[in-house]
Write a protein that holds these residues in place. Structure first.
Motif, PDB file in Angstrom:
ATOM      1  N   LYS A   2      -1.745 -26.568   7.823  1.00  0.00           N
ATOM      2  CA  LYS A   2      -2.318 -25.260   8.125  1.00  0.00           C
ATOM      3  C   LYS A   2      -1.247 -24.290   8.601  1.00  0.00           C
ATOM      4  CE  LYS A   2      -6.917 -26.964   9.218  1.00  0.00           C
ATOM      5  NZ  LYS A   2      -7.939 -27.097  10.224  1.00  0.00           N
ATOM      6  N   ARG A   3      -0.282 -24.803   9.356  1.00  0.00           N
ATOM      7  CA  ARG A   3       0.789 -23.946   9.844  1.00  0.00           C
ATOM      8  C   ARG A   3       1.665 -23.459   8.691  1.00  0.00           C
ATOM      9  NH1 ARG A   3       2.325 -25.627  15.827  1.00  0.00           N
ATOM     10  NH2 ARG A   3       0.285 -26.395  16.401  1.00  0.00           N
ATOM     11  N   ILE A   4       1.894 -24.312   7.725  1.00  0.00           N
ATOM     12  CA  ILE A   4       2.683 -23.918   6.562  1.00  0.00           C
ATOM     13  C   ILE A   4       1.943 -22.842   5.773  1.00  0.00           C
ATOM     14  CG2 ILE A   4       3.606 -24.715   4.336  1.00  0.00           C
ATOM     15  CD1 ILE A   4       4.188 -27.409   5.726  1.00  0.00           C
ATOM     16  N   LEU A   5       0.638 -23.012   5.606  1.00  0.00           N
ATOM     17  CA  LEU A   5      -0.169 -22.018   4.903  1.00  0.00           C
ATOM     18  C   LEU A   5      -0.130 -20.671   5.624  1.00  0.00           C
ATOM     19  CD1 LEU A   5      -2.118 -21.345   2.614  1.00  0.00           C
ATOM     20  CD2 LEU A   5      -3.976 -22.143   4.069  1.00  0.00           C
ATOM     21  N   LEU A   6      -0.262 -20.684   6.945  1.00  0.00           N
ATOM     22  CA  LEU A   6      -0.192 -19.440   7.725  1.00  0.00           C
ATOM     23  C   LEU A   6       1.183 -18.794   7.575  1.00  0.00           C
ATOM     24  CD1 LEU A   6      -1.472 -17.453   9.708  1.00  0.00           C
ATOM     25  CD2 LEU A   6      -0.603 -18.891  11.546  1.00  0.00           C
ATOM     26  N   PHE A   7       2.242 -19.592   7.626  1.00  0.00           N
ATOM     27  CA  PHE A   7       3.593 -19.056   7.477  1.00  0.00           C
ATOM     28  C   PHE A   7       3.779 -18.416   6.102  1.00  0.00           C
ATOM     29  CE2 PHE A   7       7.923 -19.644   5.892  1.00  0.00           C
ATOM     30  CZ  PHE A   7       8.612 -18.842   6.795  1.00  0.00           C
ATOM     31  N   LEU A   8       3.354 -19.114   5.057  1.00  0.00           N
ATOM     32  CA  LEU A   8       3.499 -18.577   3.702  1.00  0.00           C
ATOM     33  C   LEU A   8       2.692 -17.293   3.515  1.00  0.00           C
ATOM     34  CD1 LEU A   8       3.452 -21.867   1.589  1.00  0.00           C
ATOM     35  CD2 LEU A   8       5.411 -20.393   2.122  1.00  0.00           C
ATOM     36  N   THR A   9       1.480 -17.253   4.057  1.00  0.00           N
ATOM     37  CA  THR A   9       0.646 -16.050   3.959  1.00  0.00           C
ATOM     38  C   THR A   9       1.313 -14.890   4.683  1.00  0.00           C
ATOM     39  OG1 THR A   9      -1.333 -17.412   3.864  1.00  0.00           O
ATOM     40  CG2 THR A   9      -1.638 -15.091   4.421  1.00  0.00           C
ATOM     41  N   THR A  10       1.822 -15.149   5.864  1.00  0.00           N
ATOM     42  CA  THR A  10       2.499 -14.107   6.644  1.00  0.00           C
ATOM     43  C   THR A  10       3.752 -13.626   5.911  1.00  0.00           C
ATOM     44  OG1 THR A  10       1.705 -15.096   8.682  1.00  0.00           O
ATOM     45  CG2 THR A  10       3.536 -13.551   8.875  1.00  0.00           C
ATOM     46  N   ALA A  11       4.537 -14.551   5.372  1.00  0.00           N
ATOM     47  CA  ALA A  11       5.759 -14.178   4.659  1.00  0.00           C
ATOM     48  C   ALA A  11       5.442 -13.360   3.411  1.00  0.00           C
ATOM     49  CB  ALA A  11       6.548 -15.426   4.285  1.00  0.00           C
ATOM     50  N   PHE A  12       4.350 -13.681   2.732  1.00  0.00           N
ATOM     51  CA  PHE A  12       3.974 -12.964   1.519  1.00  0.00           C
ATOM     52  C   PHE A  12       3.532 -11.537   1.822  1.00  0.00           C
ATOM     53  CE2 PHE A  12       0.802 -11.610  -1.611  1.00  0.00           C
ATOM     54  CZ  PHE A  12       1.576 -11.677  -2.769  1.00  0.00           C
ATOM     55  N   PHE A  13       2.737 -11.357   2.881  1.00  0.00           N
ATOM     56  CA  PHE A  13       2.181 -10.041   3.168  1.00  0.00           C
ATOM     57  C   PHE A  13       3.026  -9.200   4.125  1.00  0.00           C
ATOM     58  CE2 PHE A  13      -1.740 -12.156   1.757  1.00  0.00           C
ATOM     59  CZ  PHE A  13      -2.134 -11.239   0.804  1.00  0.00           C
ATOM     60  N   ALA A  14       4.038  -9.749   4.738  1.00  0.00           N
ATOM     61  CA  ALA A  14       4.838  -9.009   5.722  1.00  0.00           C
ATOM     62  C   ALA A  14       5.431  -7.714   5.176  1.00  0.00           C
ATOM     63  CB  ALA A  14       5.933  -9.902   6.293  1.00  0.00           C
ATOM     64  N   PRO A  15       5.948  -7.691   3.924  1.00  0.00           N
ATOM     65  CA  PRO A  15       6.494  -6.415   3.426  1.00  0.00           C
ATOM     66  C   PRO A  15       5.467  -5.297   3.376  1.00  0.00           C
ATOM     67  CG  PRO A  15       7.187  -8.225   2.023  1.00  0.00           C
ATOM     68  CD  PRO A  15       6.172  -8.776   2.986  1.00  0.00           C
ATOM     69  N   TYR A  16       4.192  -5.650   3.234  1.00  0.00           N
ATOM     70  CA  TYR A  16       3.147  -4.636   3.146  1.00  0.00           C
ATOM     71  C   TYR A  16       2.722  -4.123   4.513  1.00  0.00           C
ATOM     72  CZ  TYR A  16       2.979  -6.442  -1.544  1.00  0.00           C
ATOM     73  OH  TYR A  16       3.324  -6.836  -2.796  1.00  0.00           O
ATOM     74  N   ALA A  17       3.189  -4.755   5.574  1.00  0.00           N
ATOM     75  CA  ALA A  17       2.804  -4.346   6.920  1.00  0.00           C
ATOM     76  C   ALA A  17       3.699  -3.246   7.475  1.00  0.00           C
ATOM     77  CB  ALA A  17       2.832  -5.552   7.869  1.00  0.00           C
ATOM     78  N   ALA A  18       4.729  -2.870   6.737  1.00  0.00           N
ATOM     79  CA  ALA A  18       5.619  -1.801   7.198  1.00  0.00           C
ATOM     80  C   ALA A  18       4.841  -0.499   7.341  1.00  0.00           C
ATOM     81  CB  ALA A  18       6.767  -1.620   6.212  1.00  0.00           C
ATOM     82  N   ALA A  19       5.294   0.336   8.240  1.00  0.00           N
ATOM     83  CA  ALA A  19       4.617   1.614   8.480  1.00  0.00           C
ATOM     84  C   ALA A  19       4.969   2.605   7.375  1.00  0.00           C
ATOM     85  CB  ALA A  19       5.023   2.163   9.834  1.00  0.00           C
ATOM     86  N   TYR A  20       3.966   3.054   6.656  1.00  0.00           N
ATOM     87  CA  TYR A  20       4.133   4.051   5.602  1.00  0.00           C
ATOM     88  C   TYR A  20       3.183   5.206   5.867  1.00  0.00           C
ATOM     89  CZ  TYR A  20       6.824   0.725   2.864  1.00  0.00           C
ATOM     90  OH  TYR A  20       7.785  -0.148   2.439  1.00  0.00           O
ATOM     91  N   ILE A  21       3.572   6.375   5.404  1.00  0.00           N
ATOM     92  CA  ILE A  21       2.723   7.548   5.541  1.00  0.00           C
ATOM     93  C   ILE A  21       2.816   8.352   4.243  1.00  0.00           C
ATOM     94  CG2 ILE A  21       4.565   8.870   6.653  1.00  0.00           C
ATOM     95  CD1 ILE A  21       2.403  10.289   8.290  1.00  0.00           C
ATOM     96  N   MET A  22       1.678   8.815   3.772  1.00  0.00           N
ATOM     97  CA  MET A  22       1.643   9.613   2.546  1.00  0.00           C
ATOM     98  C   MET A  22       2.006  11.064   2.905  1.00  0.00           C
ATOM     99  SD  MET A  22       0.836   7.445   0.220  1.00  0.00           S
ATOM    100  CE  MET A  22       0.326   8.394  -1.188  1.00  0.00           C
ATOM    101  N   CYS A  23       3.051  11.586   2.262  1.00  0.00           N
ATOM    102  CA  CYS A  23       3.515  12.952   2.525  1.00  0.00           C
ATOM    103  C   CYS A  23       3.709  13.688   1.204  1.00  0.00           C
ATOM    104  CB  CYS A  23       4.857  12.949   3.247  1.00  0.00           C
ATOM    105  SG  CYS A  23       4.880  12.142   4.852  1.00  0.00           S
ATOM    106  N   TYR A  24       3.480  15.006   1.232  1.00  0.00           N
ATOM    107  CA  TYR A  24       3.871  15.832   0.099  1.00  0.00           C
ATOM    108  C   TYR A  24       5.389  15.898   0.087  1.00  0.00           C
ATOM    109  CZ  TYR A  24      -0.953  17.434  -0.266  1.00  0.00           C
ATOM    110  OH  TYR A  24      -2.314  17.488  -0.428  1.00  0.00           O
ATOM    111  N   THR A  25       5.999  15.759  -1.082  1.00  0.00           N
ATOM    112  CA  THR A  25       7.450  15.869  -1.207  1.00  0.00           C
ATOM    113  C   THR A  25       7.758  16.741  -2.419  1.00  0.00           C
ATOM    114  OG1 THR A  25       7.487  13.797  -2.450  1.00  0.00           O
ATOM    115  CG2 THR A  25       7.987  13.660  -0.105  1.00  0.00           C
ATOM    116  N   CYS A  26       8.264  17.914  -2.151  1.00  0.00           N
ATOM    117  CA  CYS A  26       8.584  18.846  -3.229  1.00  0.00           C
ATOM    118  C   CYS A  26       9.447  19.976  -2.675  1.00  0.00           C
ATOM    119  CB  CYS A  26       7.319  19.408  -3.872  1.00  0.00           C
ATOM    120  SG  CYS A  26       6.187  20.246  -2.733  1.00  0.00           S
ATOM    121  N   VAL A  27       9.987  20.779  -3.589  1.00  0.00           N
ATOM    122  CA  VAL A  27      10.825  21.922  -3.230  1.00  0.00           C
ATOM    123  C   VAL A  27      10.383  23.110  -4.065  1.00  0.00           C
ATOM    124  CG1 VAL A  27      13.182  22.835  -3.235  1.00  0.00           C
ATOM    125  CG2 VAL A  27      12.787  20.432  -2.679  1.00  0.00           C
ATOM    126  N   SER A  28      10.249  24.266  -3.439  1.00  0.00           N
ATOM    127  CA  SER A  28       9.979  25.503  -4.173  1.00  0.00           C
ATOM    128  C   SER A  28      11.300  26.173  -4.506  1.00  0.00           C
ATOM    129  CB  SER A  28       9.111  26.459  -3.356  1.00  0.00           C
ATOM    130  OG  SER A  28       7.763  26.136  -3.490  1.00  0.00           O
TER     131      SER A  28
END
Length: 153
Positions: A2-28
């Motif tokens: 069970k610990r191995i399964l938890l570790f693998l699940t955490t390792a798989f999803f960890a990159p998606y836990a980073a803080a992201y924010i949707m922003c407009y990005t453009c230049v006039s």
């Protein structure tokens, strides 16, 4: 096991836990003011970016002499000031810099706070909160902890 399964699940999803924010990005540009007037309709690139930065921004430069627009951009960055709009005059330009931390909050013409509050708070109806990306990461971490407690003896 069970610990191995938890570790693998955490390792798989960890990159998606980073803080992201949707922003407009453009230049006039002088030839195309779509970014200034309607960022949703920007033709070059994507008008909305999933930024891994701290906040969304608007930068507007006007000539001091006559108030005409020199440049205008929307984006995201780290090392942000408190949410709100800031004015920085010098001998040639008046620079407006807007910082905000909610999804697609960097809208408007850059001369007024997008949310109208300008108090730097991140609250909805009196309930203080975290920025969108950080809240997602915190929720994900809480979910993993809860699952770990259920799975592990």
């Amino acid at each position: 096991m069970k610990r191995i399964l938890l570790f693998l699940t955490t390792a798989f999803f960890a990159p998606y836990a980073a803080a992201y924010i949707m922003c407009y990005t453009c230049v006039s540009t002088p030839e195309d003011s779509t970014c200034l007037n309607d960022p949703e309709k920007v033709q070059i690139g994507s008008p909305v970016t999933n930024c891994s930065m701290e906040c969304c921004t608007i930068t507007r430069l006007e000539f001091i002499e006559d108030g005409t627009l020199s440049s205008f951009s929307r984006g995201c960055q780290n090392d942000c000031e408190k949410d709100g709009i800031y004015k920085y005059p010098d001998s040639t330009f008046l620079t407006y810099k807007t910082y905000c931390r909610s999804p697609r909050c960097n809208e408007g013409d850059g001369t007024e706070d997008p949310d109208g509050k300008g108090d730097g708070s991140n609250e909805i109806h009196g309930i203080k909160g975290k920025s969108g990306g950080i809240a997602v990461a915190a929720s994900f971490s809480t979910l993993l902890l809860f699952l770990g407690l259920l799975i592990l003896p």
